[in-house]
Design an enzyme around this catalytic site. Structure first.
Site, PDB file in Angstrom:
ATOM      1  N   ARG A  81       0.829  -1.212   0.000  1.00 23.29           N
ATOM      2  CA  ARG A  81       0.000   0.000   0.000  1.00 23.29           C
ATOM      3  C   ARG A  81       0.866   1.266   0.000  1.00 23.29           C
ATOM      4  O   ARG A  81       1.768   1.419  -0.794  1.00 23.29           O
ATOM      5  CB  ARG A  81      -0.975  -0.049   1.180  1.00 23.29           C
ATOM      6  CG  ARG A  81      -2.061  -1.124   1.034  1.00 23.29           C
ATOM      7  CD  ARG A  81      -3.068  -1.076   2.153  1.00 23.29           C
ATOM      8  NE  ARG A  81      -4.257  -1.858   1.844  1.00 23.29           N
ATOM      9  CZ  ARG A  81      -5.269  -2.001   2.673  1.00 23.29           C
ATOM     10  NH1 ARG A  81      -5.245  -1.429   3.868  1.00 23.29           N
ATOM     11  NH2 ARG A  81      -6.324  -2.721   2.322  1.00 23.29           N
ATOM     12  N   SER A  82       0.605   2.187   0.916  1.00 21.43           N
ATOM     13  CA  SER A  82       1.270   3.500   0.844  1.00 21.43           C
ATOM     14  C   SER A  82       2.734   3.475   1.229  1.00 21.43           C
ATOM     15  O   SER A  82       3.419   4.490   1.062  1.00 21.43           O
ATOM     16  CB  SER A  82       0.531   4.516   1.724  1.00 21.43           C
ATOM     17  OG  SER A  82      -0.675   4.896   1.114  1.00 21.43           O
ATOM     18  N   ALA A  83       3.242   2.363   1.718  1.00 19.55           N
ATOM     19  CA  ALA A  83       4.691   2.282   1.902  1.00 19.55           C
ATOM     20  C   ALA A  83       5.405   2.451   0.565  1.00 19.55           C
ATOM     21  O   ALA A  83       6.589   2.779   0.531  1.00 19.55           O
ATOM     22  CB  ALA A  83       5.069   0.947   2.546  1.00 19.55           C
ATOM     23  N   TYR A  89      -2.368  14.942   2.973  1.00 14.33           N
ATOM     24  CA  TYR A  89      -1.919  13.672   2.415  1.00 14.33           C
ATOM     25  C   TYR A  89      -2.580  13.395   1.059  1.00 14.33           C
ATOM     26  O   TYR A  89      -3.796  13.291   0.960  1.00 14.33           O
ATOM     27  CB  TYR A  89      -2.240  12.570   3.401  1.00 14.33           C
ATOM     28  CG  TYR A  89      -1.682  11.215   3.084  1.00 14.33           C
ATOM     29  CD1 TYR A  89      -0.328  11.037   2.856  1.00 14.33           C
ATOM     30  CD2 TYR A  89      -2.511  10.098   3.057  1.00 14.33           C
ATOM     31  CE1 TYR A  89       0.184   9.777   2.604  1.00 14.33           C
ATOM     32  CE2 TYR A  89      -2.006   8.835   2.814  1.00 14.33           C
ATOM     33  CZ  TYR A  89      -0.664   8.679   2.581  1.00 14.33           C
ATOM     34  OH  TYR A  89      -0.155   7.430   2.320  1.00 14.33           O
ATOM     35  N   LYS A 135       4.949   4.888  -1.389  1.00 16.09           N
ATOM     36  CA  LYS A 135       5.222   6.314  -1.571  1.00 16.09           C
ATOM     37  C   LYS A 135       6.670   6.674  -1.234  1.00 16.09           C
ATOM     38  O   LYS A 135       7.252   7.569  -1.848  1.00 16.09           O
ATOM     39  CB  LYS A 135       4.265   7.151  -0.729  1.00 16.09           C
ATOM     40  CG  LYS A 135       2.819   7.161  -1.216  1.00 16.09           C
ATOM     41  CD  LYS A 135       1.971   8.090  -0.360  1.00 16.09           C
ATOM     42  CE  LYS A 135       0.554   8.243  -0.899  1.00 16.09           C
ATOM     43  NZ  LYS A 135      -0.278   7.056  -0.638  1.00 16.09           N
TER      44      LYS A 135
END
Length: 389
Positions: free
Chosen positions: A69-71, A159, A73
């Site tokens: 997921r957002s890791a 965010y 980014k």
């Protein structure tokens, strides 16, 4: 539960915390890796490869990968910083210098550094994209370029949960002529020898376990770990920036769909092993196994120097960002004040801490109802801190 892997002397608390995640915190299948001074000191995995697995299901193996997921980014931001390091991208230039269409609707003053630090003002799309449309990089980039900002770019932060995919991806394509997934494969994952992909190759699909939402067990007080009430209320309000930011792709994609995994969405669909993510962060702050280093010391300082701080207009809680990575804060605790990295909603966490020369990564197939501070990941971080002490 059979735990596999290795733990170097002195880091035994990490192994104990990892086992406790399965016994006490509802873990199904997971892995954790820690590097210090560029050398691996923790490499553990356990449970089943699939979140809905039974005792007869395939076990999690050393090479099992999972969506983080957002890791993702943190990896995407590193690409832009590496392009700056190579002299190909000016952080103080308007985004429109490289991507002229982005200047529309009042965004002509948005700088590249604003984009990295969640200050671009476009965390939402007035017309959300379907998962099929989101997978088309041209449609996604066009939608963000046409979007009017929610606030004047550069004046505040919030965010960019989904739109970070097209902001970073299109900028990389305009500068390099390659997709960000191709760039990561050739310039990051390849040299570092990290099992890490944004846009999963078909040949690697057999290594990836099924992920899913799980409820955490009741704690000793009989309560469940959930987001703070104000965050939960913001998610429940369809008009809030929180809900709209995460709903920029509607409906939410099926994360186990091969088409979604193959798409290049650097805000949300990176797939990695724990060791792959930890090696990546280790290479940002030093040489890995005596070889590759990605960031120069100057670029590393850019990554971890505060560029956004305070109440986050999307996540509701106070957050801190460097040029892309999240920084250590009560909302997103890392190892120490100088740490930088990124969590993935509901589970994954990866970061580097230059002050202790530590790189850390945790991946799981069971996503729990939290945003930036998963209790399983935090238990492992506390154990790393105890090991260092």
């Amino acid at each position: 539960m059979d735990m596999h892997g290795t733990v170097a002397e002195g880091f035994e608390p990490v192994g104990e915390a990892f086992a406790a995640n399965f016994a006490l915190r509802g873990e199904r299948g997971a892995a954790v890796a820690v590097y210090r001074d560029g050398h691996r000191v923790v490499d553990l995995w356990a449970g089943t490869r699939d979140v809905d697995g039974t005792a007869d299901s395939a076990p999690w193996e050393r090479g099992t990968a999972q969506i983080v997921r957002s890791a993702t980014k943190g990896v995407a931001a590193a690409v832009l910083l590496l392009l700056h390091q190579r002299g190909e991208l000016d952080l103080d230039a308007p985004v429109g210098t490289y991507w002229p269409e982005f200047k529309a609707a009042g965004k002509e003053r948005a700088l590249v550094r604003d984009l990295l630090a969640h200050r671009a003002g476009v965390p939402v799309l007035d017309r959300p994209l379907t998962p099929e449309q989101a997978a088309d990089p041209v449609l996604g980039a066009d939608a963000v370029a046409a979007q009017a900002p929610v606030w004047e770019p550069g004046t505040d932060h919030g965010y960019h949960a989904q739109t970070y995919s097209w902001l970073t991806g299109e900028l990389v394509r305009r500068v390099t002529g390659r997709t960000i997934g191709e760039w990561i494969a050739r310039e990051v994952a390849g040299p570092v020898r990290a099992d890490l992909w944004v846009g999963l190759p078909a040949g690697e699909s057999g290594r990836v376990g099924r992920a899913g939402q799980v409820e955490p067990p009741r704690t000793a007080t009989g309560l469940r770990t959930r987001p703070k009430r104000s965050v939960a209320e913001a998610y429940a309000d369809p008009e809030s920036l929180t809900r709209r930011a995460f709903a920029a792709i509607t409906p939410l994609p099926d994360e186990n769909d091969p088409a979604y995994r193959a798409a290049v969405l650097p805000a949300s669909n990176g797939i990695a092993t724990a060791d792959g993510l930890a090696r990546f962060y280790a290479a940002l702050i030093g040489e890995v196994d005596g070889g590759t280093r990605l960031f120069t010391p100057r670029t590393m300082e850019l990554a971890r120097t505060e560029h956004s701080a305070g109440p986050d207009r999307v996540l509701v809680a106070p957050t801190r960002f460097g040029l892309g990575p999240m920084l250590h804060s009560p909302a997103s605790p890392l190892l120490g004040p100088g740490s930088f990295g990124h969590p993935g909603r509901g589970g994954a966490l990866a970061f580097a801490d230059p002050d202790s020369a530590v790189a850390f990564a945790y991946v799981t197939n069971g996503f729990q109802p939290n945003v930036t501070a998963d209790p399983r990941a935090q238990a492992l971080v506390h154990a790393v801190r105890a090991s260092l002490a």
